[in-house]
Design a protein around this motif. Structure first.
Motif, PDB file in Angstrom:
ATOM      1  N   GLU A 172      -2.177  -0.919   4.791  1.00 37.36           N
ATOM      2  CA  GLU A 172      -1.410  -1.491   3.679  1.00 37.36           C
ATOM      3  C   GLU A 172      -0.281  -0.552   3.256  1.00 37.36           C
ATOM      4  N   LYS A 173      -0.582   0.743   3.174  1.00 38.87           N
ATOM      5  CA  LYS A 173       0.447   1.709   2.794  1.00 38.87           C
ATOM      6  C   LYS A 173       1.554   1.792   3.837  1.00 38.87           C
ATOM      7  N   ASP A 179       2.400  -0.672   5.915  1.00 36.91           N
ATOM      8  CA  ASP A 179       3.134  -1.943   5.811  1.00 36.91           C
ATOM      9  C   ASP A 179       4.103  -1.954   4.634  1.00 36.91           C
ATOM     10  N   ASN A 180       3.728  -1.289   3.555  1.00 34.62           N
ATOM     11  CA  ASN A 180       4.556  -1.271   2.341  1.00 34.62           C
ATOM     12  C   ASN A 180       5.480  -0.056   2.262  1.00 34.62           C
ATOM     13  N   ASN A 181       5.570   0.678   3.374  1.00 37.98           N
ATOM     14  CA  ASN A 181       6.415   1.881   3.426  1.00 37.98           C
ATOM     15  C   ASN A 181       6.089   2.859   2.302  1.00 37.98           C
ATOM     16  N   GLU A 182       4.800   3.032   2.007  1.00 39.71           N
ATOM     17  CA  GLU A 182       4.368   3.919   0.929  1.00 39.71           C
ATOM     18  C   GLU A 182       3.999   5.312   1.420  1.00 39.71           C
TER      19      GLU A 182
END
Length: 65
Positions: A20-21, A23-26
């Protein structure tokens, strides 16, 4: 003192968080390699646990025949 073994479910949850991180560029570039190494270790751990359980289940079914 031995480190607590991470369960399969905990490993999957952490992998989902990492994906998720990503994918969200976090995840910043400075931590990307470290995070990917962590994911790689988690994937190997999950694979090993699944392989072990698969072998145990096959053994149980073979004993019943």
């Amino acid at each position: 003192m031995a480190a607590k073994e991470v369960t399969y479910e905990e490993s999957i949850k952490r992998l989902e968080e990492i994906v998720e991180k990503i994918d969200n560029n976090e995840i910043d570039i400075d931590n990307l390699a470290t995070t990917l190494k962590e994911a790689q270790k988690l994937i190997k751990s999950c694979h090993d646990k699944l392989f072990k359980v698969d072998a145990e289940v096959k053994k149980i079914f073979n004993e019943e025949e």
